[in-house]
Design an enzyme around this catalytic site. Structure first.
Site, PDB file in Angstrom:
ATOM      1  CB  SER A  89      63.165  24.933  89.601  1.00  0.00           C
ATOM      2  OG  SER A  89      63.105  26.034  88.758  1.00  0.00           O
TER       3      SER A  89
HETATM    4  N1  SAH Z   1      59.421  29.054  88.160  1.00  0.00           N
HETATM    5  C1  SAH Z   1      59.089  27.987  87.328  1.00  0.00           C
HETATM    6  C2  SAH Z   1      60.289  27.406  86.734  1.00  0.00           C
HETATM    7  C3  SAH Z   1      59.985  27.629  85.195  1.00  0.00           C
HETATM    8  S1  SAH Z   1      61.623  27.299  84.265  1.00  0.00           S
HETATM    9  C4  SAH Z   1      58.275  26.720  88.189  1.00  0.00           C
HETATM   10  O1  SAH Z   1      58.364  26.622  89.334  1.00  0.00           O
HETATM   11  O2  SAH Z   1      58.219  25.906  87.237  1.00  0.00           O
HETATM   12  C5  SAH Z   1      61.670  29.051  83.627  1.00  0.00           C
HETATM   13  C6  SAH Z   1      60.364  29.757  82.901  1.00  0.00           C
HETATM   14  O3  SAH Z   1      60.819  31.068  82.534  1.00  0.00           O
HETATM   15  C7  SAH Z   1      59.836  28.883  81.608  1.00  0.00           C
HETATM   16  O4  SAH Z   1      58.600  29.005  81.920  1.00  0.00           O
HETATM   17  C8  SAH Z   1      60.336  30.004  80.586  1.00  0.00           C
HETATM   18  O5  SAH Z   1      59.445  30.023  79.547  1.00  0.00           O
HETATM   19  C9  SAH Z   1      60.238  31.381  81.377  1.00  0.00           C
HETATM   20  N2  SAH Z   1      61.004  32.546  80.631  1.00  0.00           N
HETATM   21  C10 SAH Z   1      62.196  32.432  80.052  1.00  0.00           C
HETATM   22  N3  SAH Z   1      62.307  33.602  79.432  1.00  0.00           N
HETATM   23  C11 SAH Z   1      61.258  34.485  80.052  1.00  0.00           C
HETATM   24  C12 SAH Z   1      61.243  36.031  79.912  1.00  0.00           C
HETATM   25  N4  SAH Z   1      62.007  36.731  79.315  1.00  0.00           N
HETATM   26  N5  SAH Z   1      60.307  36.201  80.779  1.00  0.00           N
HETATM   27  C13 SAH Z   1      59.389  35.525  81.539  1.00  0.00           C
HETATM   28  N6  SAH Z   1      59.543  34.206  81.472  1.00  0.00           N
HETATM   29  C14 SAH Z   1      60.668  33.770  80.771  1.00  0.00           C
END
Ligand code: SAH
Length: 221
Positions: free
Chosen positions: A71
């Site tokens: 993010s």
């Molecule tokens: N908090 C993370 C942001 C990653 S982007 C950071 O600081 O890097 C969002 C993430 O959500 C991705 O890794 C994606 O694979 C995950 N994601 C998407 N749908 C999801 C679900 N149903 N359950 C768990 N994770 C999910």
């Protein structure tokens, strides 16, 4: 992968925080505790290659593999401020991704539980966070279900765009608990803060538009 936090990186991080501070002040979302926590976490450790680390302190989202992104620092700052984490709070994160948001929450004193549906990212972050000295309970699974075995939680943060508010996440919140979640099916989502009252009913507040990768159903390999 770069795992050295030299003066150049610290300087770039400080400048990133200064810019964020000004912007957040204007938005009424400045929380100095969050700024301190973000100053402590070397964001460049979460980037794949040494080449990419030059972007680590720009206010930008960045590819972390498996088609997912870390993010924006501004988004992390806003969600962390809205969450109002207190020391030893049990915090559930949906979307572990790179682990950066998780690290910031742990610097705020959270006992962190985080679920990720991409096996590749789960595996990678399960190694990175302990190597950096962070102890979190990570799970490979579907975030729509939360982490029922570990609840209830004081706080819950969703870091992918949710098409709707999953009931399981509200159920797993303690009375007085807070859920911060970007909701919407298009390019942009509304950042919502949902407060669960003692009688189990909820109050919803809105904090502007953000753009996240979509929250998908079920797990992926
Ligand atoms: N908090 C993370 C942001 C990653 S982007 C950071 O600081 O890097 C969002 C993430 O959500 C991705 O890794 C994606 O694979 C995950 N994601 C998407 N749908 C999801 C679900 N149903 N359950 C768990 N994770 C999910």
């Amino acid at each position: 992968m770069v795992r050295e936090d030299n003066l150049k990186f610290q300087g770039a991080r400080r400048r990133m925080i200064e810019k964020l501070r000004e912007r957040l002040k204007g938005e009424g979302l400045l929380d100095e505790r969050v700024m301190e926590a973000m100053m402590k976490v070397p964001r460049h450790y979460f980037f794949e290659s040494a080449f990419d680390t030059g972007f680590a302190y720009e206010n930008t989202a960045f590819n972390i593999g498996a088609g997912q992104t870390i993010s924006h620092p501004h988004t992390v700052a806003v969600q962390s401020a809205l969450l109002e984490v207190q020391k030893r709070h049990k915090v559930l994160e949906v979307g572990t991704g790179s682990g950066y948001q998780a690290a910031v929450l742990m610097e705020l004193g959270a006992k962190l539980y985080s679920v990720e549906r991409q096996k590749l990212l789960y595996d990678k972050t399960s190694k990175l966070l302990p190597a950096m000295g962070y102890r979190a309970t990570l799970s490979y699974g579907d975030g729509y279900k939360g982490m029922p075995a570990y609840g209830p939680f004081d706080r819950c943060i969703v870091t992918a765009a949710a098409p709707y508010i999953p009931d399981a996440l509200i159920d797993q919140l303690k009375p007085g608990g807070i859920l911060v979640i970007p909701v919407g099916e298009g390019e942009v989502q509304d950042m919502l803060r949902i407060i669960k009252k003692d009688d189990g009913t909820t109050v919803t507040e809105e904090y502007g538009h953000f753009s996240f990768v979509p929250m998908l159903q079920k797990t992926a390999r």
